[in-house]
Design a protein around this motif. Structure first.
Motif, short mmCIF file in Angstrom:
data_model
loop_
_atom_site.label_atom_id
_atom_site.label_comp_id
_atom_site.label_asym_id
_atom_site.label_seq_id
_atom_site.Cartn_x
_atom_site.Cartn_y
_atom_site.Cartn_z
N THR B 16 0.84 -1.19 0.00
CA THR B 16 0.00 0.00 0.00
C THR B 16 0.88 1.24 0.00
O THR B 16 2.10 1.14 -0.08
CB THR B 16 -0.95 -0.04 1.22
N SER B 17 0.25 2.41 0.01
CA SER B 17 1.02 3.65 -0.10
C SER B 17 1.08 4.35 1.25
O SER B 17 0.35 4.02 2.18
CB SER B 17 0.36 4.56 -1.12
N THR B 18 1.94 5.37 1.33
CA THR B 18 2.03 6.15 2.56
C THR B 18 0.74 6.95 2.74
O THR B 18 0.14 7.39 1.77
CB THR B 18 3.26 7.09 2.49
N PRO B 19 0.27 7.10 3.99
CA PRO B 19 -0.94 7.89 4.21
C PRO B 19 -0.74 9.33 3.76
O PRO B 19 0.39 9.79 3.62
CB PRO B 19 -1.14 7.81 5.73
N PRO B 20 -1.85 10.07 3.54
CA PRO B 20 -1.72 11.45 3.08
C PRO B 20 -0.99 12.35 4.09
O PRO B 20 -0.98 12.06 5.27
CB PRO B 20 -3.16 11.91 2.88
N ARG B 21 -0.40 13.44 3.56
CA ARG B 21 0.23 14.41 4.44
C ARG B 21 -0.85 15.21 5.17
O ARG B 21 -1.91 15.47 4.62
CB ARG B 21 1.11 15.37 3.63
N VAL B 22 -0.57 15.56 6.43
CA VAL B 22 -1.56 16.32 7.20
C VAL B 22 -1.55 17.79 6.76
O VAL B 22 -0.62 18.24 6.11
CB VAL B 22 -1.31 16.22 8.72
N GLU B 26 -2.70 21.37 11.12
CA GLU B 26 -2.37 20.21 11.95
C GLU B 26 -0.90 20.26 12.36
O GLU B 26 -0.55 19.95 13.51
CB GLU B 26 -2.68 18.93 11.17
N GLY B 70 1.20 14.91 18.01
CA GLY B 70 1.28 14.79 16.54
C GLY B 70 0.42 13.70 15.93
O GLY B 70 0.14 13.72 14.74
N LYS B 73 -5.05 10.91 17.39
CA LYS B 73 -6.11 9.90 17.26
C LYS B 73 -5.58 8.49 17.49
O LYS B 73 -6.36 7.55 17.66
CB LYS B 73 -6.71 9.92 15.85
N SER B 74 -4.27 8.35 17.44
CA SER B 74 -3.69 7.01 17.53
C SER B 74 -4.02 6.34 18.86
O SER B 74 -3.96 6.98 19.92
CB SER B 74 -2.17 7.10 17.39
N THR B 175 -10.95 21.28 14.65
CA THR B 175 -10.71 20.03 13.92
C THR B 175 -10.03 18.96 14.77
O THR B 175 -9.78 17.86 14.29
CB THR B 175 -9.82 20.30 12.71
#
Lengths: 201, 183
Positions: B16-22, B26, B70, B73-74, B175
């Protein structure tokens, strides 16, 4: 059901969701999500299957069925039965007694298999015979009544039956509709394959 | 089944790919949280507690800051994990040093591996906890002298200060919200 069929069924219910759908969804949520798009898609696929299972287990015959059912009696002449089927554009009709108990069911298949001097399995077979012999096989059943060609005993489902149980009944018996009965065994509705397609996702 | 076949090595290619940049906001709020969180602990450590033999700062708090400011949500960044991870790991680190310190490499390895296992068991997995356990072994005389105070202070108390800052800062922007769960 064999393992292969089970696998086919699974893939049929795979959510139509792409990697970019997941990626875009993740972008819409502010903040860093501590999960890869691949894992998220996997979670989604599992959740989707659980949702399908839950819905299939919670939708019941009474939620799916058509309540206004055309019915006939055992002594209804077949020409009237054919008329009811034709004018209402339905392909099957339950045969009931005075107490609404289901005695049998007549579908196009029953007509086909009683027409002519051999047993036809489909309407096309009857038409093919008609064309080849230049005569109408419907004459052989002209004076008969519903009870002469109805399928009996008839398979019914209780109004509490789940969507899953109903689809199993339809698939196992290779039938297109099943009458729904209450606890007293009285007809309360009918579920056809079309009804199931209507509630499908 | 062969190693070079379609199993073992193929797994190393990734799927899979890297998650999107924040977003920029943020990043700004993450910076702000980390700055204030580490400031609070460091100020207490270097200014208020200066001259006393008490210590509040731990290297592993740098790693905690990445998570609780940073990646808020984790699951790894939640209060249960932040506090539990440091306290349990600190305890394991001290115990491991006391039991195995004649053999330092063994004490270090047992500390980190056991801390990791205990964090899993208690559902308090917090990566900086591994560092907290390790520091209890390799941190030198000053840390060793703390004994079983180490998991409470600096590990537990420092983590609580970082948690308070996280609760205050992470809930300012519309947010963001913190935590996801407590227990």
């Amino acid at each position: 059901m064999s393992q292969g069929e089970e696998k086919d069924k699974r893939s049929l219910f795979r959510p139509e969701i792409s990697d970019s759908d997941i990626y875009e969804a993740m972008k819409e949520i502010p903040g860093y999500l501590d999960i890869t798009p691949g894992d998220l898609k996997e979670v989604y696929s599992h959740a989707y299957r659980h949702a399908l299972d839950r819905i299939a287990g919670s939708l019941r015959a009474r939620d799916l069925m058509t309540r206004t059912v055309y019915t006939i009696r055992r002594d209804t002449p077949l020409r009237d039965v054919a008329g009811i089927l034709a004018s209402n554009e339905i392909s099957g009709v339950p045969v009931i007694d005075a107490d609404m108990r289901v005695l049998g069911i007549i579908s196009e298949k029953d007509f086909c298999s009683h027409m002519g001097d051999r047993t036809a399995k489909s309407l096309m077979e009857v038409i093919a015979d008609c064309i080849n012999n230049q005569c109408c096989f419907a004459m052989t059943i002209r004076e008969k009544n519903a009870e002469d060609i109805m399928t009996t005993p008839v398979i019914t489902v209780h109004e509490d039956a789940t969507l899953r149980q109903i689809t199993t009944v339809l698939a196992k018996n290779n039938i297109n509709r099943v009458p729904v009965v209450d606890s007293q065994g009285c007809l309360v509705g009918i579920v056809s394959r079309a009804d199931i397609v209507r509630v499908s996702f | 089944m062969t190693i070079s076949g379609n199993g073992y090595l193929k797994k190393m290619r990734g799927v899979t790919s890297t998650p999107p940049r924040v977003s920029l906001s943020e990043i700004v709020w993450s910076w702000m949280g980390a700055f204030l969180g580490i400031s609070a602990v460091a100020y207490l450590n270097y200014v208020i507690l200066d001259g006393s033999d008490m210590n509040l700062m731990l290297g592993s708090f740098g790693a905690s800051a990445v998570l609780v400011y940073g990646a808020i949500k984790s699951p790894l960044a939640q209060p249960r994990n932040l506090i539990g991870g440091h306290v349990f790991s600190g305890f394991i680190g001290v115990a491991s040093y006391k039991l195995f310190h004649p053999c330092m490499w063994m004490a270090a390895a047992i500390a980190v591996a056991t801390a990791l296992a205990l964090m899993h068991i208690t559902k308090t997995l917090h990566p900086p906890g591994g560092a907290t356990a390790l520091i209890a072994v390799i941190g030198g005389e000053k840390v060793h002298n703390l004994g079983f105070l180490y998991p409470i202070m600096p590990a537990g108390l420092g983590a609580i200060i970082m948690l308070v800052v996280a609760l205050l800062v992470n809930n300012i922007p519309k947010t963001r919200k913190y935590p996801e769960f407590w227990i």
